[in-house]
Design a protein around this motif. Structure first.
Motif, PDB file in Angstrom:
ATOM      1  N   VAL A  55      42.279  34.034  35.753  1.00  0.00           N
ATOM      2  CA  VAL A  55      42.533  35.464  35.675  1.00  0.00           C
ATOM      3  C   VAL A  55      43.083  35.916  37.014  1.00  0.00           C
ATOM      4  N   LYS A  56      42.602  35.410  38.285  1.00  0.00           N
ATOM      5  CA  LYS A  56      43.209  35.891  39.452  1.00  0.00           C
ATOM      6  C   LYS A  56      44.724  35.767  39.456  1.00  0.00           C
ATOM      7  N   ASP A  57      45.104  34.651  38.754  1.00  0.00           N
ATOM      8  CA  ASP A  57      46.591  34.547  38.765  1.00  0.00           C
ATOM      9  C   ASP A  57      47.533  35.597  37.845  1.00  0.00           C
ATOM     10  N   PHE A  58      46.635  36.459  37.078  1.00  0.00           N
ATOM     11  CA  PHE A  58      47.189  37.380  36.012  1.00  0.00           C
ATOM     12  C   PHE A  58      47.070  38.694  36.556  1.00  0.00           C
ATOM     13  N   LEU A  71      47.272  34.801  29.369  1.00  0.00           N
ATOM     14  CA  LEU A  71      46.687  33.438  28.925  1.00  0.00           C
ATOM     15  C   LEU A  71      45.585  32.696  29.766  1.00  0.00           C
ATOM     16  N   SER A  72      44.803  33.663  30.355  1.00  0.00           N
ATOM     17  CA  SER A  72      43.593  32.852  30.950  1.00  0.00           C
ATOM     18  C   SER A  72      42.230  33.510  30.254  1.00  0.00           C
ATOM     19  N   TYR A  73      42.495  33.470  28.988  1.00  0.00           N
ATOM     20  CA  TYR A  73      41.229  33.754  28.162  1.00  0.00           C
ATOM     21  C   TYR A  73      40.050  32.747  27.941  1.00  0.00           C
ATOM     22  N   PRO A  74      38.946  33.119  27.921  1.00  0.00           N
ATOM     23  CA  PRO A  74      37.862  32.243  27.914  1.00  0.00           C
ATOM     24  C   PRO A  74      37.632  31.669  26.353  1.00  0.00           C
ATOM     25  N   GLY A  93      37.220  43.375  31.674  1.00  0.00           N
ATOM     26  CA  GLY A  93      36.701  43.635  32.904  1.00  0.00           C
ATOM     27  C   GLY A  93      35.679  42.361  32.920  1.00  0.00           C
ATOM     28  N   GLY A  94      34.930  42.042  32.183  1.00  0.00           N
ATOM     29  CA  GLY A  94      33.999  40.746  32.553  1.00  0.00           C
ATOM     30  C   GLY A  94      34.792  39.503  32.975  1.00  0.00           C
ATOM     31  N   MET A  95      36.068  39.520  32.370  1.00  0.00           N
ATOM     32  CA  MET A  95      36.915  38.457  32.935  1.00  0.00           C
ATOM     33  C   MET A  95      37.512  38.332  34.209  1.00  0.00           C
ATOM     34  N   ILE A 150      38.241  40.723  45.020  1.00  0.00           N
ATOM     35  CA  ILE A 150      37.496  41.445  44.021  1.00  0.00           C
ATOM     36  C   ILE A 150      37.481  40.554  42.588  1.00  0.00           C
ATOM     37  N   VAL A 151      38.570  39.880  42.203  1.00  0.00           N
ATOM     38  CA  VAL A 151      38.373  39.178  41.090  1.00  0.00           C
ATOM     39  C   VAL A 151      37.350  38.113  41.252  1.00  0.00           C
ATOM     40  N   GLY A 152      36.744  37.884  40.702  1.00  0.00           N
ATOM     41  CA  GLY A 152      35.563  36.724  40.702  1.00  0.00           C
ATOM     42  C   GLY A 152      34.296  37.175  41.473  1.00  0.00           C
ATOM     43  N   SER A 153      34.162  38.437  41.859  1.00  0.00           N
ATOM     44  CA  SER A 153      33.117  38.846  42.668  1.00  0.00           C
ATOM     45  C   SER A 153      31.984  39.487  42.113  1.00  0.00           C
ATOM     46  N   GLU A 154      31.830  39.201  40.735  1.00  0.00           N
ATOM     47  CA  GLU A 154      30.827  39.614  40.043  1.00  0.00           C
ATOM     48  C   GLU A 154      30.226  40.900  40.141  1.00  0.00           C
ATOM     49  N   GLY A 155      31.241  41.957  40.279  1.00  0.00           N
ATOM     50  CA  GLY A 155      30.883  43.199  40.529  1.00  0.00           C
ATOM     51  C   GLY A 155      29.773  43.422  41.801  1.00  0.00           C
TER      52      GLY A 155
END
Ligand SMILES: Cc1cc2nc3c(=O)[nH]c(=O)nc-3n(C[C@H](O)[C@H](O)[C@H](O)COP(=O)(O)OP(=O)(O)OC[C@H]3O[C@@H](n4cnc5c(N)ncnc54)[C@H](O)[C@@H]3O)c2cc1C
Length: 554
Positions: A159-162, A129-132, A141-143, A247-252
């Motif tokens: 997203v980090k919580d999922f 449920l954290s869809y943009p 993956g972008g999310m 890693i989540v949120g690290s923009e690759g």
């Protein structure tokens, strides 16, 4: 680049390589206002291809320092995170399979469109449920890489919580599985003396050594996508060490995600919406905390400019929605059109409740309605039909969701310039913050709407500009400074969900201070000392680089 191409083929890279002018043009933009022209686009067939590419860049970088890799999925990034002047790695072309779904977890490759992923999870009555708002356009993956959020984040988090588990290709070109660890498992990992063990040890030491400062650095808002989420990696109290949070949120910028395990929650079929029309923003001070006490699933808002835009560009909705939904929109808008004759509201608030049963939703909506009765806002209760959110209340969701998309598509001679597109301040400040924000928008004569996630104090202000006109272009830097400084004055974050990219990376020091920005740099050096992954983003960003790559044509 020819060297790299040939070496890739020699080393068994199975995917496609494309350095045609068309590919270079297409991949030189995302949804941001920046332009970086790549030299090559590669489309890996599987994780082994990704690993080969990373290994070879690590080797060849000694000869050609400018060689680097930037991941790209659907390219809807608003901050310039998905573009690069060297090699683009397209995850959407082939790494796009949903692998396994149960009612509580889904395993998927990163390049799957969210819209396709959702179809699979709904077969099991479950959702992530954290869809943009870009749910129809973006990938899962972008999310992950942006730590995306959306209208459900107020209740469910980001997203980090999922994320339960990730597979990530690190800078040594090998794939590792990361997940939360504690007790014996963590001890075992920290005892490893190999590449992976070294990363765990160095990040663990960094978190331990600066524990209190790191915890204090967490922005005082309910959502944040600025910097690296260091404060959630190591928790002395629970004993949990969780690298997924980094890693989540690290923009690759720390490695490439090749596989995701998402936690799912049951789909709650019933929902109802309470819509409030505010003539006076001052009322927010009393309204917002009262509404939040009722714990809504969603608390969204849009302003009078969004409403005007929707009316002014009504024909564009026809294109977006198709004839049937457009006619439905017109019909349902009639009562509100009559209401508008009594005066345009400054702000429209949408408060949604979910529940297992219709009765539960009805009780929640009526409970809030009762509590707000003494205020002067006009209320409208929608819902309680078979499919309430897609029924009567659809018109509000259309304006909230599609006006953003409408802005994105070229409107006459103007284009979206997202540079103050994602700040968040704690909701208790909104009554004083929003009028000051409006003053800045007026001062620079920006044609911009204010829409966003009211419950998180997270707003998307995306001016429409003729960016190639020097007079318009000159407004960007000073107006960004004024807005960002205002946000920081109210202890907010410059990005609630869209991430730093080129547009906010240079603001990390202003947001977190020298010490924490230094720790972000250390994190980058631990994971990616040769700067293989997505240069000029996060701690590697600079004003001069970002601002010299603002587009000068569309
Ligand atoms: C109209 C519109 C509305 C939007 N609304 C929202 C919103 O409500 N909430 C929100 O959070 N965002 C929103 N966005 C921004 C964006 O759509 C999201 O952040 C989305 O999750 C990005 O997904 P993508 O597949 O397009 O990623 P891309 O744009 O391709 O990439 C995004 C970032 O992820 C990195 N990346 C991509 N794949 C990988 C990988 N496999 N491994 C490592 N790194 C990777 C890229 O390098 C880049 O830094 C919106 C954008 C638009 C255009």
């Amino acid at each position: 680049m020819e060297d790299f191409k040939q070496t890739l083929v020699k080393n068994g890279f199975k995917g496609e390589l494309d350095d045609s002018p068309e590919a270079k043009e297409k991949y030189s933009h995302d949804a941001s206002m920046f332009e970086l022209r790549p030299k090559l686009v590669i489309k890996p067939l599987d994780s082994a291809d990704v690993q080969t590419a990373v290994k070879l860049v690590a080797q060849l970088k000694r000869k050609d320092h400018s060689l680097s890799l930037t991941a790209r999925s659907a390219g809807t990034d608003m901050a310039g995170g998905a573009i690069n002047e060297s090699v683009i790695v397209d995850f959407n072309a082939h790494l796009n399979k949903v692998e396994k779904v149960t009612p509580t977890e889904a395993q998927t490759q990163p390049g799957v469109f969210y819209r396709d992923f959702e179809k699979e999870t709904l077969k099991h009555g479950a959702l992530m449920l954290s869809y943009p708002a870009s749910r129809e356009l973006c990938t899962v993956g972008g999310m992950v890489a942006n730590n995306s959020g959306g209208e459900k984040s107020l209740e469910y988090g980001k997203v980090k919580d999922f994320v339960n588990e990730l597979k990530v290709v690190f800078a040594d070109g090998n794939e590792y599985t990361i997940k939360p660890l504690k007790g014996e498992e963590l001890k075992k990992k920290l005892a490893q003396t190999d590449y992976e063990g070294k990363i765990y040890n160095r990040i663990y030491d960094l978190c331990e050594k600066h524990y209190d400062e790191i915890k204090e650095a967490k922005p005082h808002v309910s959502k944040n996508s600025m910097g690296y989420t260091l404060w959630e990696v190591w928790d002395r109290e629970t004993g949990v060490f969780d690298l997924t949070k980094l890693i989540v949120g690290s923009e690759g910028t720390l490695g490439f995600v090749t596989d995701i395990k998402y936690r799912l929650v049951p789909h709650r079929a019933h929902s109802g919406l309470l819509v409030l029309f505010l003539k006076n923003i001052d009322e927010l001070g009393e309204l917002v905390p009262k509404i939040l006490e009722h714990k809504p699933a969603t608390f969204e808002s849009f302003d009078d400019a969004t409403l005007w835009l929707s009316i002014r560009f009504m024909p564009s909705f026809l294109k977006l929605l198709g004839v049937k939904r457009f006619i439905h929109l017109l019909i349902t808008l009639i009562p509100d059109g009559l209401q508008l004759l009594r005066g345009i509201p400054k702000l429209i608030l949408m408060v949604e409740f979910n529940g297992e049963t219709e009765e539960e939703v009805r009780d929640k909506v009526h409970g809030l309605h009762r509590d707000l009765k003494h205020l002067r806002a006009r209320y409208e209760i929608n819902g309680f039909e078979e499919d309430p959110t897609e029924g009567k209340s659809e018109k509000f969701w259309i304006m909230r969701r599609y006006s953003f998309q409408l802005l994105r598509s070229k409107v006459k001679d103007k284009h979206t310039a997202p540079y103050i597109d994602d700040f968040a301040v704690a909701p208790e400040h909104l009554a004083v913050f929003l009028p000051q924000l409006q003053k800045i928008i007026k001062k620079y004569k920006l044609f911009a709407t204010i829409a966003g996630h009211m419950g998180d104090g997270n707003f998307h202000v995306i001016p429409l500009m003729k960016i190639e006109d020097p007079k318009e272009r000159k407004k960007i830097e000073p107006s960004q400074h004024e807005v960002n400084e205002l946000v920081l004055k109210y202890d907010g974050t410059l990005s609630g969900e869209h991430n730093d990219g080129l547009v906010r990376g240079p603001w990390l020091k202003a947001q977190f201070g020298t010490k924490i920005t230094g720790l972000f740099r250390e994190v980058k050096d631990i994971f990616d000392p040769e700067n293989i992954f997505n240069p000029h983003k996060k701690s590697d960003a600079s004003w001069s680089y970002s601002y010299s790559h603002i587009r000068d044509h569309f």
